[in-house]
Design a protein around this motif. Structure first.
Motif, PDB file in Angstrom:
ATOM      1  N   GLY B 143       0.825  -1.210   0.000  1.00 16.89           N
ATOM      2  CA  GLY B 143       0.000   0.000   0.000  1.00 16.89           C
ATOM      3  C   GLY B 143       0.857   1.256   0.000  1.00 16.89           C
ATOM      4  N   TRP B 144       1.897   1.265   0.837  1.00 14.58           N
ATOM      5  CA  TRP B 144       2.785   2.432   0.907  1.00 14.58           C
ATOM      6  C   TRP B 144       3.473   2.672  -0.435  1.00 14.58           C
ATOM      7  N   LEU B 145       3.904   1.598  -1.076  1.00 16.34           N
ATOM      8  CA  LEU B 145       4.619   1.739  -2.343  1.00 16.34           C
ATOM      9  C   LEU B 145       3.663   2.187  -3.456  1.00 16.34           C
ATOM     10  N   LEU B 147       0.897   3.818  -3.161  1.00 18.44           N
ATOM     11  CA  LEU B 147       0.507   5.190  -2.952  1.00 18.44           C
ATOM     12  C   LEU B 147       1.569   6.147  -3.461  1.00 18.44           C
ATOM     13  N   ALA B 148       2.831   5.830  -3.176  1.00 20.72           N
ATOM     14  CA  ALA B 148       3.918   6.687  -3.648  1.00 20.72           C
ATOM     15  C   ALA B 148       3.946   6.700  -5.177  1.00 20.72           C
ATOM     16  N   GLN B 161      12.767   7.551   0.269  1.00 19.49           N
ATOM     17  CA  GLN B 161      11.692   8.167   1.043  1.00 19.49           C
ATOM     18  C   GLN B 161      10.759   7.140   1.667  1.00 19.49           C
ATOM     19  N   ILE B 162      10.603   5.996   1.032  1.00 18.50           N
ATOM     20  CA  ILE B 162       9.619   5.031   1.529  1.00 18.50           C
ATOM     21  C   ILE B 162      10.292   3.774   2.077  1.00 18.50           C
ATOM     22  N   PRO B 165      13.010   4.435   5.285  1.00 17.10           N
ATOM     23  CA  PRO B 165      12.409   4.626   6.613  1.00 17.10           C
ATOM     24  C   PRO B 165      11.551   3.445   7.052  1.00 17.10           C
ATOM     25  N   ALA B 166      10.853   2.811   6.099  1.00 19.49           N
ATOM     26  CA  ALA B 166       9.993   1.686   6.478  1.00 19.49           C
ATOM     27  C   ALA B 166      10.815   0.519   7.006  1.00 19.49           C
ATOM     28  N   ARG B 241      11.117   6.769  16.148  1.00 13.26           N
ATOM     29  CA  ARG B 241      10.264   7.438  17.128  1.00 13.26           C
ATOM     30  C   ARG B 241       8.797   7.110  16.879  1.00 13.26           C
ATOM     31  N   TRP B 242       8.447   6.874  15.604  1.00 14.68           N
ATOM     32  CA  TRP B 242       7.053   6.635  15.224  1.00 14.68           C
ATOM     33  C   TRP B 242       6.578   5.259  15.609  1.00 14.68           C
ATOM     34  N   PRO B 244       6.873   3.352  18.859  1.00 16.19           N
ATOM     35  CA  PRO B 244       7.451   3.396  20.199  1.00 16.19           C
ATOM     36  C   PRO B 244       7.560   2.007  20.821  1.00 16.19           C
TER      37      PRO B 244
END
Lengths: 263, 251
Positions: B143-145, B147-148, B161-162, B165-166, B241-242, B244
């Protein structure tokens, strides 16, 4: 006023879409499972079309083809008369899951489209406007896991709108929300669409939602999906859910889906 | 208060150990009590510090180089189909080799100094880091890919960018494993052939029945390993950080 910069005059008009005899299927264990069968559909610029049908019938597959995420196995799809060859920011999708990037703030999530095209630096105000439009301006620096379901879906909507889409593709965008948030966001969707003038194409399971939002409702059969009914909803906005005409149309759709006796 | 809990557990174990030594009357050249080990720690502090410095250098350099090499290899594998075809089978097969068996060779080639120990640590760190990071990069949610892609992101934006970080949580797992095994690499390297370091000191102490000194070296090694692991855990938690979720604060 927020709407000034996104006023209809500043936007391109909606996109015209024609789906020409599209068939599609998936290969499962060496066998072709047909999903869409000979779908033909013409959508005028600025229409709001709702696709309605049983779960798993292939409506979402049609949206994926229109978004350009997959090529159809048969037939073709034209956007403003040109065949669709791949994804394009003028045709954006909002999925049932908000699909926000958890490591990006709400602002950065919305900025993605502009960033990907390398125009973010000069267009930062568009991100702020999109957030303002969906009522999330105060949550710009929040992370997705801090948002409620409705807020996350609003952020996803802002992320689509920031691209000034000419076709907004909505794949059951309100499907996972609680019923109150859902009613609110249905109203918001109508006013966004009326203000911006894009063409909207939405998949939904909810007959009332389709009748409340759409100018035209297309009813699909079970898989492989065929179009079994096309209904024009000729009622002015804002609509009322107990409008007798809408109640009549609902009954007709239920009958079409084989659920006529259940109401 | 919460930070003191593990100390309480350790304290209890030490007490149990000391009591067992007193009650059984086991001779100190078989099993010294924690008090004897403490005396060795204090009494031979300068000797221990010198060797600990050598081992710490080996661990840190090995961890840094091995992690860097592993991360770069994963990026190469995900970015290039050719790299996947040509390197992946070799990488997997190389893991069938018992890496420790290479230690004598490494000493032969790189000498008794730091080089052979760092190489040993790098060799055992490289694979877990490469594999976990590569898996993280590869298994980015579709889904993330998609969408990008819809938003117009090109292949390089998708990677940086995707995917990157993922995959940070996966890289974090790899680095935590690396932090845990880096000291093993250094010590094994020292056992096979060296002129200094805690592993070297332990071998000598063992041969001279100075078991208290051996335990003191072991305690320092444990503190270094835990310290490295804790630092890596903290750094990854700050980067992710996202999500936790750390070992100190599991969800």
């Amino acid at each position: 006023m927020v709407s000034a910069a996104l006023a209809p005059a500043a936007l391109p008009p909606g996109m015209a879409l024609s789906v020409e005899r599209v068939s599609h299927g998936f290969v499962l264990q060496d066998e072709l499972l047909p999903v869409l069968q000979d779908i033909a559909l013409d959508i005028e610029p600025g229409e709001f079309v709702a696709l309605l049908g049983p779960s798993g019938c292939g409506k979402s597959t049609l949206l994926r083809l229109i978004a350009g995420l997959e090529p159809p196995r048969g037939g073709r799809i034209l956007a403003d008369g040109l065949p669709i060859t791949g994804p394009d920011p003028s045709r954006v999708v909002v999925f049932q899951d908000p699909t926000l990037y958890p490591w990006r703030t709400v602002w950065d999530n919305v900025a993605l489209g502009l960033e990907a095209r390398g125009i973010l630096k000069s267009q930062r105000h568009r991100v702020d406007q999109a957030l303002e439009l969906v009522g999330l301006a105060r949550f710009a620096s929040a992370l997705p896991h801090q948002l409620s379901g409705g807020m996350a879906q609003r952020a996803a909507l802002a992320r689509a709108l920031v691209n000034d889409p000419r076709l907004l593709i909505l794949d059951e965008p309100l499907g996972k929300l609680d019923s109150l948030t859902r009613l609110t966001m249905q109203g918001e969707l109508v006013s966004l669409w009326q203000r911006a003038g894009f063409t909207a194409l939405m998949v939904t399971h909810d007959i009332e939602e389709a009748l409340f939002l759409a100018t035209r409702v297309i009813v699909f059969s079970d898989r492989p999906a065929r179009i079994v009914e096309e209904l024009r909803v000729d009622r002015p906005y804002p609509r009322h859910r107990d409008d007798p005409e809408l109640v009549r149309l609902r009954q007709r759709i239920l009958e079409r889906l084989g659920l006529g006796g259940s109401w | 208060m919460r930070a003191l809990r593990p100390l309480g557990t350790v304290g209890g174990l030490l007490l149990f150990w000391q009591l067992a030594v007193w009650l059984t009357g086991v001779p100190p050249y078989i099993l010294p009590g924690p008090l004897a080990v403490g005396q060795a720690l204090v009494g031979r502090a300068s000797l221990l510090a010198g060797h600990a410095g050598i081992t710490l250098t080996e661990i840190l350099l090995g961890f840094a180089l091995g992690s860097l090499a592993g991360a770069l290899a994963a990026l190469l594998l995900v970015a290039s189909r050719h790299a996947r075809r040509w390197l992946m089978p070799v990488l997997v097969m190389s893991q069938a080799l018992p890496v420790f068996a290479l230690a004598p060779l490494l000493v032969l080639w790189l000498g008794f100094g730091l080089g052979s120990k760092i190489a040993m640590a790098v060799l055992i760190i490289f694979f877990p880091v490469t594999l976990t990071f590569f898996d993280g990069l590869r298994r980015t949610e579709t889904g993330w890919l998609e969408l990008a892609r819809v938003m117009g992101a090109g292949p390089s934006a998708m990677l940086w960018q995707i995917r990157l970080p993922a995959s940070l949580p996966a890289l974090g797992s790899g680095l935590r494993v690396a932090a845990a095994v880096a000291p093993i690499g250094a010590v094994v390297g020292e056992w096979v052939g060296s002129s200094g370091g805690l592993g070297f000191l332990m071998l000598h102490a063992n041969a001279r029945m100075q078991v208290d000194l051996m335990f003191a070296a072991l305690a320092i090694l444990a503190v270094m390993a835990v310290g490295l692991w804790w630092t890596v855990d903290r750094v990854m938690a700050a980067l992710v950080r996202w999500q936790p979720d750390t070992y100190q604060n599991p969800r």
